[in-house]
Design an enzyme around this catalytic site. Structure first.
Site, mmCIF file in Angstrom:
data_model
loop_
_atom_site.group_PDB
_atom_site.id
_atom_site.type_symbol
_atom_site.label_atom_id
_atom_site.label_comp_id
_atom_site.label_asym_id
_atom_site.label_seq_id
_atom_site.Cartn_x
_atom_site.Cartn_y
_atom_site.Cartn_z
ATOM 1 N N CYS A 29 -20.512 -38.118 -44.148
ATOM 2 C CA CYS A 29 -20.829 -37.011 -43.276
ATOM 3 C C CYS A 29 -21.984 -36.592 -43.518
ATOM 4 O O CYS A 29 -22.744 -36.099 -42.192
ATOM 5 C CB CYS A 29 -19.679 -36.031 -43.569
ATOM 6 S SG CYS A 29 -20.030 -35.255 -45.417
ATOM 7 N N HIS A 283 -18.821 -30.564 -47.677
ATOM 8 C CA HIS A 283 -18.552 -31.408 -46.493
ATOM 9 C C HIS A 283 -19.630 -30.958 -45.413
ATOM 10 O O HIS A 283 -20.039 -29.749 -45.418
ATOM 11 C CB HIS A 283 -17.121 -31.183 -45.660
ATOM 12 C CG HIS A 283 -16.948 -32.059 -44.368
ATOM 13 N ND1 HIS A 283 -17.177 -33.375 -44.383
ATOM 14 C CD2 HIS A 283 -16.967 -31.916 -43.356
ATOM 15 C CE1 HIS A 283 -16.789 -34.106 -43.304
ATOM 16 N NE2 HIS A 283 -16.968 -32.996 -42.304
#
Ligand SMILES: [Zn+2]
Ligand SMILES: [Zn+2]
Ligand SMILES: [Zn+2]
Length: 309
Positions: A29, A283
């Site tokens: 990510c 994230h």
């Protein structure tokens, strides 16, 4: 939480319809977010396309891998595209340093900065110090040429200017929040807050040793087209988030970000916020302004959503 903010000059309309999300291997990510923001920077995308050639590193060529992804973004009709080639090239290039290795999470802001540094290396590999190559996207479009100096208001002594180049302008969120609290009710711009936060507590001795403590001055000498602000979350306190969000401004005036700006264009120039990389719950996701539709788009790996007000 870590954010990188991207500003560019207004104008330019080279967008296409929404581009696909990036779908790839585990813990990528950070890379997906960096790539999406790079792709949405019209100036960057256009400049990369126009570059005639580069010094290729084959398997670990980050330049080729990035160009490959951009070409897929442009031509593919898929909803999500793999960015594995770039992930592999990055891992290969940083194998010895044990950074950006496959399957492991890494820092999006560092990744972004490293992609820019690598682009410079692929265009002008011999140039290590002040890069003046007209074709180097990194230094022509992003780099801030700065010098630091101490000027004593008491005895008039000045230190030798210390020049350096910055690709990302890092600011501590703790310092930013402290500056905000100090100015409650005040109408300081985002640039002024950033400048106050980045020089907070940075006092030096008078170069002539007259006993004065003097605040450092940072002077911008060029006019970057894209400016990256890296917000460093250096506090465990989660209540900073609201304050930081409140401090953000959609416009950034370069003359407010530095003690002084010498370039005439930079003095007048106002940059618009066009991209953001956010980190939360281990994230990364990204927000980018899509020029053609004048809409913000949210990217979370393969998920792409239009941001509605
Ligand atoms: Zn190559
Ligand atoms: Zn360069
Ligand atoms: Zn002095």
């Amino acid at each position: 939480m870590a954010w990188a903010k991207f500003f560019r000059r207004p104008g330019g309309n080279l967008g296409k319809s929404y581009q696909p999300g990036s779908m790839l291997s585990l813990n990528s990510c950070f890379l997906n977010s960096a790539v999406q923001v790079l792709w949405h920077l019209d100036i960057f995308r256009r400049s990369l396309r126009q570059l005639p050639g580069h010094f290729c590193l084959g398997e670990s060529c980050i330049f080729c891998a990035l160009k490959g992804i951009f070409s897929q973004f442009q031509h593919s009709r898929e909803r999500a595209l793999p960015s594995d080639n770039l992930r592999v090239a990055l891992a290969e290039a940083f194998k010895d340093e044990h950074r950006f290795q496959l399957g492991f999470m890494d820092d999006a802001a560092e990744c972004f900065e490293i992609i820019l540094q690598r682009i410079h290396m692929h265009i002008v590999p011999e140039e290590e110090n002040a890069c003046t190559s007209k074709s180097c996207i990194t230094h022509q479009k992003f780099a801030m040429s700065i010098y630091e100096q101490v000027v004593c208001h008491s005895c008039g002594a000045t230190s030798d200017p210390l020049p350096f180049t910055e690709l990302v302008h890092y600011v501590s969120t703790t310092a930013l929040c402290q500056q905000m609290q100090r100015r409650r009710g005040g109408a300081d711009s985002f640039g002024e807050l950033l400048q106050a936060a980045s020089t907070m507590g940075d006092y030096r001795n008078c170069p002539n040793s007259c006993g004065q403590k003097i605040k450092i001055r940072r002077v911008l000498m060029n006019c970057p087209e894209i400016v990256i602000i890296g917000l460093i979350w250096d506090s465990e306190q989660s209540d900073q988030t609201q304050d930081v969000i409140h401090s953000l401004g959609p416009l950034l005036n370069l003359s407010t970000l530095f003690s002084r700006v010498t370039d005439e264009h930079a003095k007048k120039g106002e940059l618009m916020l066009v991209g953001m990389i956010c980190f939360s719950s281990r994230h990364y996701c990204a927000l980018a302004f899509h020029t053609k539709s004048s809409k913000w788009v949210f990217f979370d790996d393969a998920t792409v959503k239009e941001v509605r007000k």
